[in-house]
Design an enzyme around this catalytic site. Structure first.
Site, PDB file in Angstrom:
ATOM      1  N   SER A  10       0.838  -1.197   0.000  1.00  0.00           N
ATOM      2  CA  SER A  10       0.000   0.000   0.000  1.00  0.00           C
ATOM      3  C   SER A  10       0.871   1.244   0.000  1.00  0.00           C
ATOM      4  O   SER A  10       2.045   1.203   0.366  1.00  0.00           O
ATOM      5  CB  SER A  10      -0.897   0.020   1.238  1.00  0.00           C
ATOM      6  N   HIS A  11       0.260   2.346  -0.347  1.00  0.00           N
ATOM      7  CA  HIS A  11       0.919   3.644  -0.225  1.00  0.00           C
ATOM      8  C   HIS A  11       0.991   4.078   1.233  1.00  0.00           C
ATOM      9  O   HIS A  11       1.727   4.989   1.564  1.00  0.00           O
ATOM     10  CB  HIS A  11       0.160   4.689  -1.047  1.00  0.00           C
ATOM     11  N   SER A  12       0.234   3.426   2.092  1.00  0.00           N
ATOM     12  CA  SER A  12       0.147   3.802   3.497  1.00  0.00           C
ATOM     13  C   SER A  12       0.596   2.653   4.395  1.00  0.00           C
ATOM     14  O   SER A  12       0.005   1.568   4.370  1.00  0.00           O
ATOM     15  CB  SER A  12      -1.292   4.182   3.836  1.00  0.00           C
TER      16      SER A  12
END
Length: 132
Positions: A10-12
């Site tokens: 994920s980007h997070s």
């Protein structure tokens, strides 16, 4: 028992870390690694983190990777270029949360990498809102 590993991209960091914690409560024995956030702790993805996550959970049963957004897919493809082509690593075309749930359940049941991949991808057909 040897099981298919799961990698969540994920980007997070917070997103995949929370998902990992939820999935561990469902199936403690399935190896789950995460690759989320950029090198400075912000949003982003890293091919090196993805490669390391795959290596962390890899066994002869293989690994299924799930991701959130398009550039995470691009970094996943790059990471796979750095991994031995003979290894069983598959990228699921599936929603991250629902796909990861299906993948973890199938892996915990002793599924093959292809069965785990199919379980993740079946999540695309889920109807989460009942017809009224």
């Amino acid at each position: 028992m040897n099981m298919v590993g799961i990698v969540l991209v994920s980007h997070s960091y917070e997103l995949v870390h929370g998902l990992q914690q939820m999935l561990i409560q469902i199936q403690r024995d399935v190896p789950i690694a995460i690759a989320g956030g950029d090198e400075d702790g912000g949003l982003g993805t890293s091919a090196l983190k993805i490669k390391n996550a795959v290596e962390e959970v890899y066994s002869d049963k293989g690994v299924v990777i799930l991701f959130d957004l398009g550039s995470a897919f691009l970094n996943t493809e790059l990471a796979l270029e750095w991994i031995d082509k003979d290894k069983k690593v598959r990228i699921a075309n599936a929603p991250l949360v629902e796909g990861a749930y299906g993948a973890v359940v199938q892996s915990g049941c002793g599924g093959t990498v292809e069965e785990v991949l199919r379980a993740a991808e079946r999540a695309k057909q889920l109807n989460k809102v009942p017809s009224l």
